[in-house]
Design an enzyme around this catalytic site. Structure first.
Site, PDB file in Angstrom:
ATOM      1  N   SER A 125      64.015   8.309 100.243  1.00  0.00           N
ATOM      2  CA  SER A 125      63.460   9.422 101.021  1.00  0.00           C
ATOM      3  C   SER A 125      62.073   9.865 100.566  1.00  0.00           C
ATOM      4  O   SER A 125      61.342  10.483 101.333  1.00  0.00           O
ATOM      5  CB  SER A 125      64.408  10.627 100.971  1.00  0.00           C
ATOM      6  OG  SER A 125      64.577  11.073  99.632  1.00  0.00           O
ATOM      7  N   ASP A 150      61.264  20.940  99.452  1.00  0.00           N
ATOM      8  CA  ASP A 150      62.685  21.241  99.620  1.00  0.00           C
ATOM      9  C   ASP A 150      63.404  20.988  98.296  1.00  0.00           C
ATOM     10  O   ASP A 150      62.760  20.890  97.244  1.00  0.00           O
ATOM     11  CB  ASP A 150      63.287  20.450 100.794  1.00  0.00           C
ATOM     12  CG  ASP A 150      63.303  18.938 100.564  1.00  0.00           C
ATOM     13  OD1 ASP A 150      63.040  18.498  99.422  1.00  0.00           O
ATOM     14  OD2 ASP A 150      63.579  18.181 101.527  1.00  0.00           O
ATOM     15  N   HIS A 161      62.209  17.144  97.229  1.00  0.00           N
ATOM     16  CA  HIS A 161      60.968  16.432  97.548  1.00  0.00           C
ATOM     17  C   HIS A 161      59.721  17.280  97.326  1.00  0.00           C
ATOM     18  O   HIS A 161      59.715  18.469  97.669  1.00  0.00           O
ATOM     19  CB  HIS A 161      61.011  15.961  99.013  1.00  0.00           C
ATOM     20  CG  HIS A 161      62.208  15.129  99.311  1.00  0.00           C
ATOM     21  ND1 HIS A 161      63.366  15.654  99.852  1.00  0.00           N
ATOM     22  CD2 HIS A 161      62.451  13.806  99.107  1.00  0.00           C
ATOM     23  CE1 HIS A 161      64.263  14.684  99.988  1.00  0.00           C
ATOM     24  NE2 HIS A 161      63.728  13.559  99.538  1.00  0.00           N
TER      25      HIS A 161
END
Length: 366
Positions: A36, A326, A329
């Site tokens: 991600s 978040d 990240h």
């Protein structure tokens, strides 16, 4: 019999097409593999919960809309492309990735994946690294039909490649739940040795598929992300056990990159010390213009580190002063600090050389 005029027209047309689909001397393809941290939106096309396709993701992206990037704006591959003077690579699953746009490269990354196939099983339908490599083979077949096998090999051999793996093998596997299957099977040192041996096979396969300049990121300070602070920290200090995991993993990863380069007789694999890049602003956020490196901009619960970032979450008004977007990240601004070290960092950050040195060196050998 074809008239001379028609023959001349066809010749000009064929030459124009071949020019259109030939990589220019200045161009350099860019390929991205991983999780991600570098996914540009492949998971948007999959039935999975590991998605970033709803607001407020993308709030600071040029379109101000979610794109599938786990960021408020641009992510690390975008900013690397920016530094290369190229457009961002498209997700491999995007229907827009066709024709001439294939020559820019492709992003194969998928949120939730790890080195091991059982990492991220809770997300069900994600593109595991073995599948990403299969897609890379498929990509080359598609490009070969455009520009021929020789030009395709040249494009792939001269490309830059970014690989980001490993973090999920800890947070979404070994430490996902107490007494996880992997933690019962392996002690932490043995687990690290196991995933490192598997990682070496992945990197060797990338070389077999034609990759010749591969930047490999070490794992960041996993115990310092807001999600792990919320889960494991009583006083805001980084979670010691996850820092220990990174301390074991990163030196062994750097060693296999050195070993592979020695075996190949060339500096194919470049170690990017993401741990140090992150720790610079995690340990001293104000020096980098951040008000906090503990609290996520978007989230809920302690440190905004619980659950997903959604429209119902707390959302900071100024993303530029938060190191984390978040629970896991970095913000776009933090990503820019990281990529700056990719470009110009000393050997403490990029070993054996940084990206600017690679670009200058490769330009001389063209």
């Amino acid at each position: 019999m074809v008239s001379l005029k028609v023959f001349f027209f066809l010749l000009v047309y064929i030459l124009a097409l071949s020019h259109r689909f030939s990589p220019t001397e200045a161009s350099r393809a860019f390929f991205v593999f991983g999780d991600s941290l570098v996914d540009n939106g492949n998971n948007n096309y999959l039935a999975t919960t590991a998605r970033a396709d709803a607001p407020p993701y993308g709030i600071d992206y040029p379109s101000h809309r979610p794109t599938g990037r786990f960021s408020n704006g641009l992510n690390i591959p975008d900013i690397i492309s920016e530094n290369l003077g190229a457009e961002s690579t498209l997700p491999y699953l995007s229907p827009e990735l066709s024709g001439e746009r294939l020559l820019v490269g492709a992003n194969f990354a998928s949120a939730g994946i790890g080195i091991l196939n059982d990492t991220g099983i809770q997300f069900v339908n994600i593109i595991r690294i073995s599948k990403q490599l299969q897609y890379f083979e498929q990509y080359q077949q598609r490009v070969s039909s455009l520009i021929g096998p020789d030009e395709t090999q040249r494009l792939v051999n001269s490309a830059l490649v970014l690989v980001t793996l490993g973090g999920n093998d800890f947070v979404n596997n070994y430490y996902l739940i107490p007494y996880s299957a992997r933690s019962r099977e392996f002690s932490l040192p043995d687990y690290v040795r196991y995933i490192i041996s598997e990682y070496k096979k992945i990197l060797a396969r990338l070389y077999e598929l034609g990759a010749r300049r591969v930047m490999v990121t070490m794992t960041g300070p996993l115990g310092c992300v807001p999600a792990e602070l919320a889960l494991r920290s009583r006083n805001g200090d980084c979670a010691a056990e996850l820092l220990r995991a990174a301390d074991l993993f990163n030196p062994q990863l750097e060693q296999i990159l050195r070993d592979l380069n020695d075996e190949l007789g060339a500096d194919v694999f470049i170690a990017a010390n993401a741990f140090r890049m992150h720790m610079d602003f995690v340990s001293n956020p104000t020096a980098y213009g951040f008000v906090t490196s503990k609290i996520a901009c978007c989230g809920q619960g302690p440190y905004n580190g619980v659950g997903f970032c959604t429209m119902a979450s707390n959302l900071c008004p100024n993303r530029d002063i938060y190191a984390f977007w978040d629970a896991f990240h970095p913000s776009e601004r933090a990503n820019r600090i990281i990529v700056n070290q990719f470009m110009t960092g000393s050997t403490e950050y990029m070993y054996p050389m940084n990206l600017s040195t690679i670009l200058a060196m490769d330009a001389r050998t063209k």
